[in-house]
Write a protein that holds these residues in place. Structure first.
Motif, PDB file in Angstrom:
ATOM      1  N   ILE A   1      -5.292  13.626   2.691  1.00 49.23           N
ATOM      2  CA  ILE A   1      -3.589  13.402   3.886  1.00 49.23           C
ATOM      3  C   ILE A   1      -4.345  13.691   5.307  1.00 49.23           C
ATOM      4  O   ILE A   1      -4.686  14.364   5.718  1.00 49.23           O
ATOM      5  CB  ILE A   1      -2.934  14.901   4.060  1.00 49.23           C
ATOM      6  N   THR A   2      -4.312  12.294   6.763  1.00 48.03           N
ATOM      7  CA  THR A   2      -4.373  11.745   7.337  1.00 48.03           C
ATOM      8  C   THR A   2      -3.200  12.209   8.167  1.00 48.03           C
ATOM      9  O   THR A   2      -3.892  12.647   9.334  1.00 48.03           O
ATOM     10  CB  THR A   2      -5.146  11.134   7.257  1.00 48.03           C
TER      11      THR A   2
ATOM     12  N   GLY B   1       0.963  -1.687   0.143  1.00 49.20           N
ATOM     13  CA  GLY B   1      -0.149  -0.271   0.057  1.00 49.20           C
ATOM     14  C   GLY B   1       0.845   1.221   0.018  1.00 49.20           C
ATOM     15  O   GLY B   1       0.249   1.709   0.310  1.00 49.20           O
ATOM     16  N   VAL B   2       2.296   1.400  -0.298  1.00 52.40           N
ATOM     17  CA  VAL B   2       2.910   2.082  -0.591  1.00 52.40           C
ATOM     18  C   VAL B   2       3.488   2.861  -2.219  1.00 52.40           C
ATOM     19  O   VAL B   2       3.856   1.535  -2.523  1.00 52.40           O
ATOM     20  CB  VAL B   2       4.126   2.383   0.250  1.00 52.40           C
ATOM     21  N   ILE B   3       3.655   4.054  -2.717  1.00 53.97           N
ATOM     22  CA  ILE B   3       4.080   4.603  -3.709  1.00 53.97           C
ATOM     23  C   ILE B   3       5.167   5.177  -2.976  1.00 53.97           C
ATOM     24  O   ILE B   3       5.197   6.216  -3.166  1.00 53.97           O
ATOM     25  CB  ILE B   3       2.620   5.289  -4.641  1.00 53.97           C
ATOM     26  N   VAL B   4       6.383   4.907  -3.654  1.00 55.36           N
ATOM     27  CA  VAL B   4       7.093   6.275  -3.976  1.00 55.36           C
ATOM     28  C   VAL B   4       7.236   7.168  -4.545  1.00 55.36           C
ATOM     29  O   VAL B   4       7.428   6.941  -6.205  1.00 55.36           O
ATOM     30  CB  VAL B   4       8.661   5.604  -3.900  1.00 55.36           C
ATOM     31  N   PHE B   5       7.392   8.719  -4.160  1.00 54.67           N
ATOM     32  CA  PHE B   5       7.056   9.508  -5.519  1.00 54.67           C
ATOM     33  C   PHE B   5       8.525  10.434  -4.965  1.00 54.67           C
ATOM     34  O   PHE B   5       9.042  10.684  -3.709  1.00 54.67           O
ATOM     35  CB  PHE B   5       6.183  10.651  -5.619  1.00 54.67           C
TER      36      PHE B   5
ATOM     37  N   PRO C   1      -9.072   8.313   0.859  1.00 46.70           N
ATOM     38  CA  PRO C   1      -9.492   6.448   1.411  1.00 46.70           C
ATOM     39  C   PRO C   1      -8.129   5.676   0.461  1.00 46.70           C
ATOM     40  O   PRO C   1      -6.577   5.672  -0.016  1.00 46.70           O
ATOM     41  CB  PRO C   1     -10.577   5.851   0.197  1.00 46.70           C
ATOM     42  N   TYR C   2      -8.277   3.981   1.069  1.00 48.31           N
ATOM     43  CA  TYR C   2      -7.774   3.002   1.477  1.00 48.31           C
ATOM     44  C   TYR C   2      -7.292   2.087   0.254  1.00 48.31           C
ATOM     45  O   TYR C   2      -7.079   1.191  -0.008  1.00 48.31           O
ATOM     46  CB  TYR C   2      -7.024   2.090   2.423  1.00 48.31           C
ATOM     47  N   ARG C   3      -7.498   3.464  -1.122  1.00 52.66           N
ATOM     48  CA  ARG C   3      -7.630   2.576  -2.522  1.00 52.66           C
ATOM     49  C   ARG C   3      -6.183   2.984  -4.044  1.00 52.66           C
ATOM     50  O   ARG C   3      -6.079   4.055  -3.261  1.00 52.66           O
ATOM     51  CB  ARG C   3      -8.786   3.338  -2.830  1.00 52.66           C
TER      52      ARG C   3
ATOM     53  N   VAL D   1       3.840   7.480  -0.173  1.00 49.60           N
ATOM     54  CA  VAL D   1       2.486   7.369   0.231  1.00 49.60           C
ATOM     55  C   VAL D   1       2.011   6.384   0.663  1.00 49.60           C
ATOM     56  O   VAL D   1       1.875   5.332  -0.283  1.00 49.60           O
ATOM     57  CB  VAL D   1       1.576   8.118  -0.941  1.00 49.60           C
ATOM     58  N   TYR D   2       1.076   6.530   1.468  1.00 51.90           N
ATOM     59  CA  TYR D   2       0.342   5.175   2.177  1.00 51.90           C
ATOM     60  C   TYR D   2      -0.888   5.216   1.784  1.00 51.90           C
ATOM     61  O   TYR D   2      -1.432   6.340   2.604  1.00 51.90           O
ATOM     62  CB  TYR D   2       0.942   4.690   3.462  1.00 51.90           C
ATOM     63  N   PHE D   3      -1.764   4.312   0.930  1.00 47.54           N
ATOM     64  CA  PHE D   3      -3.008   3.948   1.408  1.00 47.54           C
ATOM     65  C   PHE D   3      -3.521   2.845   2.225  1.00 47.54           C
ATOM     66  O   PHE D   3      -4.131   2.148   1.910  1.00 47.54           O
ATOM     67  CB  PHE D   3      -3.001   3.449  -0.349  1.00 47.54           C
ATOM     68  N   SER D   4      -3.171   3.188   3.941  1.00 48.76           N
ATOM     69  CA  SER D   4      -3.548   1.864   4.730  1.00 48.76           C
ATOM     70  C   SER D   4      -3.027   3.374   6.062  1.00 48.76           C
ATOM     71  O   SER D   4      -2.994   3.797   6.402  1.00 48.76           O
ATOM     72  CB  SER D   4      -2.344   1.163   4.946  1.00 48.76           C
ATOM     73  N   GLU D   5      -4.291   2.209   7.161  1.00 47.09           N
ATOM     74  CA  GLU D   5      -4.089   2.936   8.105  1.00 47.09           C
ATOM     75  C   GLU D   5      -2.880   2.973   9.071  1.00 47.09           C
ATOM     76  O   GLU D   5      -1.991   1.969   8.600  1.00 47.09           O
ATOM     77  CB  GLU D   5      -5.303   1.672   9.396  1.00 47.09           C
ATOM     78  N   PRO D   6      -2.584   4.073   9.311  1.00 44.95           N
ATOM     79  CA  PRO D   6      -1.203   4.474   9.462  1.00 44.95           C
ATOM     80  C   PRO D   6      -1.359   3.624  11.422  1.00 44.95           C
ATOM     81  O   PRO D   6      -1.690   3.103  11.949  1.00 44.95           O
ATOM     82  CB  PRO D   6      -1.346   5.334   9.794  1.00 44.95           C
ATOM     83  N   PRO D   7       0.617   3.306  11.479  1.00 45.26           N
ATOM     84  CA  PRO D   7       0.948   2.501  12.414  1.00 45.26           C
ATOM     85  C   PRO D   7       1.218   3.315  13.743  1.00 45.26           C
ATOM     86  O   PRO D   7       0.827   4.452  13.601  1.00 45.26           O
ATOM     87  CB  PRO D   7       2.432   1.668  11.879  1.00 45.26           C
ATOM     88  N   VAL D   8       1.365   2.859  14.796  1.00 47.03           N
ATOM     89  CA  VAL D   8       1.370   3.884  15.941  1.00 47.03           C
ATOM     90  C   VAL D   8       2.900   4.319  15.566  1.00 47.03           C
ATOM     91  O   VAL D   8       2.160   5.955  16.464  1.00 47.03           O
ATOM     92  CB  VAL D   8       1.757   3.232  17.130  1.00 47.03           C
ATOM     93  N   GLU D   9       3.760   4.225  15.328  1.00 47.94           N
ATOM     94  CA  GLU D   9       4.795   5.416  14.969  1.00 47.94           C
ATOM     95  C   GLU D   9       5.064   5.209  13.396  1.00 47.94           C
ATOM     96  O   GLU D   9       5.494   4.590  12.429  1.00 47.94           O
ATOM     97  CB  GLU D   9       6.134   4.753  15.764  1.00 47.94           C
TER      98      GLU D   9
END
Length: 117
Positions: free
Chosen positions: A65-66, A19-23, A102-104, A84-92
């Motif tokens: 952006i969250t 769920g990640v894209i590097v720009f 959205p996580y799409r 850019v992460y299209f997912s729920e963020p971890p604690v850190e």
């Protein structure tokens, strides 16, 4: 701030499961181009726009952006680089990370615009 996708690295779209894209901007290191989406802008990259409640537009696909890592704004301003992460963020989160909803997974293509507003 608006930029245009000029190159899609050979392996850039293989991170859908993560769920990640590097720009990266046009000065991306050679060793990272294969995993990156390269984009160019006629004006300097503006890291101040990377804030929660702003939007990332990938063509006509809109993401809110969250969460923004501590180094994301400076990385973006200097190198046009964000992950850019299209997912729920971890604690850190990683310092250069930007989380969106959205996580799409987006559809990406050469010549499409990227905008942050």
């Amino acid at each position: 701030m608006k930029s245009v996708v000029t190159q899609i690295g050979e392996m850039a779209l293989q991170f859908e499961d993560e769920g990640v894209i590097v720009f990266f901007g046009p000065k991306a290191p050679k060793e990272l181009r294969d995993i990156s989406i390269i984009h160019e802008s006629e004006v300097a990259f503006d890291g101040t726009l990377l804030q929660p409640n702003h939007h990332l537009l990938l063509g006509d696909q809109v993401y809110s952006i969250t969460l923004v890592g501590t180094e994301a704004a400076s990385n973006f301003a200097e190198l046009g680089h964000i992950s850019v992460y299209f997912s729920e963020p971890p604690v850190e989160i990683l310092p250069g990370a930007v989380y969106v909803q959205p996580y799409r997974w987006p559809k990406l293509e050469l010549g499409m615009t990227i905008e942050i507003r």
